[in-house]
Design a protein around this motif. Sequence first.
Motif, PDB file in Angstrom:
ATOM      1  N   LEU A  66       0.831  -1.199   0.000  1.00  0.00           N
ATOM      2  CA  LEU A  66       0.000   0.000   0.000  1.00  0.00           C
ATOM      3  C   LEU A  66       0.866   1.249   0.000  1.00  0.00           C
ATOM      4  O   LEU A  66       1.989   1.244   0.504  1.00  0.00           O
ATOM      5  CB  LEU A  66      -0.899   0.026   1.243  1.00  0.00           C
ATOM      6  CG  LEU A  66      -1.882  -1.122   1.416  1.00  0.00           C
ATOM      7  CD1 LEU A  66      -2.660  -0.951   2.716  1.00  0.00           C
ATOM      8  CD2 LEU A  66      -2.829  -1.212   0.244  1.00  0.00           C
ATOM      9  N   ASN A  67       0.304   2.317  -0.528  1.00  0.00           N
ATOM     10  CA  ASN A  67       0.967   3.605  -0.495  1.00  0.00           C
ATOM     11  C   ASN A  67       0.957   4.120   0.941  1.00  0.00           C
ATOM     12  O   ASN A  67      -0.042   3.995   1.637  1.00  0.00           O
ATOM     13  CB  ASN A  67       0.227   4.561  -1.430  1.00  0.00           C
ATOM     14  CG  ASN A  67       1.000   5.810  -1.720  1.00  0.00           C
ATOM     15  OD1 ASN A  67       2.185   5.889  -1.424  1.00  0.00           O
ATOM     16  ND2 ASN A  67       0.348   6.779  -2.308  1.00  0.00           N
ATOM     17  N   HIS A  68       2.048   4.691   1.382  1.00  0.00           N
ATOM     18  CA  HIS A  68       2.173   5.160   2.763  1.00  0.00           C
ATOM     19  C   HIS A  68       2.352   6.674   2.761  1.00  0.00           C
ATOM     20  O   HIS A  68       3.429   7.172   2.495  1.00  0.00           O
ATOM     21  CB  HIS A  68       3.375   4.482   3.406  1.00  0.00           C
ATOM     22  CG  HIS A  68       3.434   4.598   4.901  1.00  0.00           C
ATOM     23  ND1 HIS A  68       2.394   4.995   5.681  1.00  0.00           N
ATOM     24  CD2 HIS A  68       4.455   4.342   5.754  1.00  0.00           C
ATOM     25  CE1 HIS A  68       2.766   4.976   6.959  1.00  0.00           C
ATOM     26  NE2 HIS A  68       4.011   4.588   7.019  1.00  0.00           N
TER      27      HIS A  68
ATOM     28  N   VAL B 264      -6.235   2.329   8.634  1.00  0.00           N
ATOM     29  CA  VAL B 264      -7.120   1.808   7.589  1.00  0.00           C
ATOM     30  C   VAL B 264      -6.734   0.381   7.225  1.00  0.00           C
ATOM     31  O   VAL B 264      -7.598  -0.493   7.096  1.00  0.00           O
ATOM     32  CB  VAL B 264      -7.101   2.729   6.342  1.00  0.00           C
ATOM     33  CG1 VAL B 264      -7.827   2.086   5.170  1.00  0.00           C
ATOM     34  CG2 VAL B 264      -7.708   4.081   6.684  1.00  0.00           C
ATOM     35  N   ALA B 265      -5.454   0.124   7.086  1.00  0.00           N
ATOM     36  CA  ALA B 265      -4.998  -1.229   6.757  1.00  0.00           C
ATOM     37  C   ALA B 265      -5.420  -2.225   7.826  1.00  0.00           C
ATOM     38  O   ALA B 265      -5.884  -3.326   7.516  1.00  0.00           O
ATOM     39  CB  ALA B 265      -3.478  -1.240   6.581  1.00  0.00           C
TER      40      ALA B 265
ATOM     41  N   ASN C 294      -6.461  -6.647   8.760  1.00  0.00           N
ATOM     42  CA  ASN C 294      -5.873  -7.283   9.939  1.00  0.00           C
ATOM     43  C   ASN C 294      -4.516  -7.916   9.614  1.00  0.00           C
ATOM     44  O   ASN C 294      -4.298  -9.108   9.824  1.00  0.00           O
ATOM     45  CB  ASN C 294      -6.829  -8.325  10.525  1.00  0.00           C
ATOM     46  CG  ASN C 294      -6.330  -8.879  11.832  1.00  0.00           C
ATOM     47  OD1 ASN C 294      -5.626  -8.208  12.574  1.00  0.00           O
ATOM     48  ND2 ASN C 294      -6.666 -10.121  12.112  1.00  0.00           N
ATOM     49  N   PRO C 295      -3.595  -7.128   9.081  1.00  0.00           N
ATOM     50  CA  PRO C 295      -2.338  -7.700   8.601  1.00  0.00           C
ATOM     51  C   PRO C 295      -1.253  -7.786   9.668  1.00  0.00           C
ATOM     52  O   PRO C 295      -1.360  -7.221  10.752  1.00  0.00           O
ATOM     53  CB  PRO C 295      -1.907  -6.681   7.544  1.00  0.00           C
ATOM     54  CG  PRO C 295      -2.350  -5.380   8.144  1.00  0.00           C
ATOM     55  CD  PRO C 295      -3.673  -5.705   8.815  1.00  0.00           C
TER      56      PRO C 295
ATOM     57  N   LEU D 173       0.716 -10.204   4.918  1.00  0.00           N
ATOM     58  CA  LEU D 173       1.854  -9.360   5.282  1.00  0.00           C
ATOM     59  C   LEU D 173       1.745  -8.067   4.490  1.00  0.00           C
ATOM     60  O   LEU D 173       1.684  -8.090   3.261  1.00  0.00           O
ATOM     61  CB  LEU D 173       3.171 -10.065   4.975  1.00  0.00           C
ATOM     62  CG  LEU D 173       4.442  -9.292   5.271  1.00  0.00           C
ATOM     63  CD1 LEU D 173       4.542  -8.970   6.760  1.00  0.00           C
ATOM     64  CD2 LEU D 173       5.651 -10.082   4.824  1.00  0.00           C
ATOM     65  N   LEU D 174       1.690  -6.947   5.189  1.00  0.00           N
ATOM     66  CA  LEU D 174       1.550  -5.657   4.538  1.00  0.00           C
ATOM     67  C   LEU D 174       2.878  -4.923   4.538  1.00  0.00           C
ATOM     68  O   LEU D 174       3.557  -4.865   5.562  1.00  0.00           O
ATOM     69  CB  LEU D 174       0.501  -4.806   5.263  1.00  0.00           C
ATOM     70  CG  LEU D 174       0.191  -3.499   4.551  1.00  0.00           C
ATOM     71  CD1 LEU D 174      -1.298  -3.243   4.550  1.00  0.00           C
ATOM     72  CD2 LEU D 174       0.921  -2.359   5.210  1.00  0.00           C
TER      73      LEU D 174
END
Length: 103
Positions: A18-20, A28-29, A34-35, A92-93
């Motif tokens: 995801l963009n950070h 939000v993630a 629930n990563p 895994l995020l």
Amino acid sequence: TSKKLYFTPKVRAPILALNHVSVFDFVVACAFFNPSFMAKYAVSQIPILGNVAIAAETLFVKRTSKGSREQVKRNFIERARAIAEGKFPKPLLIFPEGTTSND
């Protein structure tokens, strides 16, 4: 009848990128996926947040240490395999930009 207000994928991806851009990305993630995470080692040292990250089974990397980068690469591959095989319940995020700060 009730309507779904969000999209629920039929297949869970083992790795999410995801963009950070702000601290809200993390919130939000967590709400949607629930990563577990990959994060810089310094996050593990932040009071309260570090404990939460450890409990979430975050993979920590010391960016300046080649050994740490190599170890987290091996752990990343192991985690992705375990997720794909259904042996680890959380995706895994990663945030490819790595940080929202300039340091």
